[in-house]
Scaffold this motif. Structure first.
Motif, PDB file in Angstrom:
ATOM      1  N   LYS A  22       0.856  -1.177   0.000  1.00 30.10           N
ATOM      2  CA  LYS A  22       0.000   0.000   0.000  1.00 30.10           C
ATOM      3  C   LYS A  22       0.896   1.232   0.000  1.00 30.10           C
ATOM      4  O   LYS A  22       2.031   1.179   0.460  1.00 30.10           O
ATOM      5  CB  LYS A  22      -0.872   0.048   1.256  1.00 30.10           C
ATOM      6  N   PRO A  23       0.368   2.364  -0.451  1.00 32.93           N
ATOM      7  CA  PRO A  23       1.152   3.597  -0.370  1.00 32.93           C
ATOM      8  C   PRO A  23       1.327   4.035   1.089  1.00 32.93           C
ATOM      9  O   PRO A  23       0.475   3.755   1.935  1.00 32.93           O
ATOM     10  CB  PRO A  23       0.301   4.623  -1.121  1.00 32.93           C
ATOM     11  N   ASP A  24       2.431   4.701   1.352  1.00 35.64           N
ATOM     12  CA  ASP A  24       2.618   5.325   2.661  1.00 35.64           C
ATOM     13  C   ASP A  24       1.512   6.355   2.861  1.00 35.64           C
ATOM     14  O   ASP A  24       0.845   6.758   1.908  1.00 35.64           O
ATOM     15  CB  ASP A  24       3.978   6.033   2.729  1.00 35.64           C
ATOM     16  N   TYR A  25       1.331   6.799   4.101  1.00 37.25           N
ATOM     17  CA  TYR A  25       0.291   7.796   4.358  1.00 37.25           C
ATOM     18  C   TYR A  25       0.728   8.770   5.440  1.00 37.25           C
ATOM     19  O   TYR A  25       1.665   8.519   6.194  1.00 37.25           O
ATOM     20  CB  TYR A  25      -1.047   7.131   4.715  1.00 37.25           C
ATOM     21  N   LEU A  26       0.053   9.883   5.478  1.00 34.41           N
ATOM     22  CA  LEU A  26       0.264  10.887   6.503  1.00 34.41           C
ATOM     23  C   LEU A  26      -0.896  10.774   7.488  1.00 34.41           C
ATOM     24  O   LEU A  26      -2.057  10.937   7.106  1.00 34.41           O
ATOM     25  CB  LEU A  26       0.307  12.292   5.891  1.00 34.41           C
ATOM     26  N   ALA A  27      -0.581  10.475   8.735  1.00 32.92           N
ATOM     27  CA  ALA A  27      -1.616  10.367   9.766  1.00 32.92           C
ATOM     28  C   ALA A  27      -1.752  11.708  10.477  1.00 32.92           C
ATOM     29  O   ALA A  27      -0.764  12.356  10.811  1.00 32.92           O
ATOM     30  CB  ALA A  27      -1.253   9.284  10.777  1.00 32.92           C
TER      31      ALA A  27
END
Length: 124
Positions: A22-27
């Motif tokens: 999955k793509p990385d994400y900003l939480a």
């Protein structure tokens, strides 16, 4: 240290060295002790690409500029180690649910900076 206490923070979350494709994400995390969602992830902003490895982020304005009305921390600059992309995140329009403002590719950055990237990076 003189500015107001942060009410939300942004954390780059990566899947490097995992089986997750999955793509990385900003939480976005609520850090306001008076909030009903205190210490919870309130939003996830997935990046549009796989294998970025998001890294340390920075603001478009220094935190020491908090008392300068002409300065605003409304963009978060989020570089990637593997892909060399730079994501510019709009955190000013809706701080609790930021959106991608712009994506700068490695080619775009090197051309704009007049750099010659002869060396290829290999991250294993």
């Amino acid at each position: 240290m003189e500015g107001p206490r942060e009410e939300i923070v942004y954390l780059p979350c990566i899947y490097r060295s995992t089986d997750t494709q999955k793509p990385d994400y900003l939480a976005t995390v609520d850090v306001n002790p008076k909030s009903s969602t205190y210490c919870q992830v309130i939003h996830r902003l997935p990046m549009p690409n796989l294998n970025d490895e998001l890294h340390h982020s920075g603001w478009n304005a220094c935190s020491s500029c908090f008392n300068d009305p002409s300065k605003s921390r409304n963009r978060l600059v989020l570089p990637s180690l593997i892909s060399s992309r730079i994501y510019v995140i709009d955190v000013g329009t809706n701080p609790r649910a930021p959106k991608i403002h712009k994506v700068c590719s490695r080619t775009h950055v090197t051309c704009r900076c007049n750099c010659n990237m002869q060396r290829r990076w290999s991250w294993n």
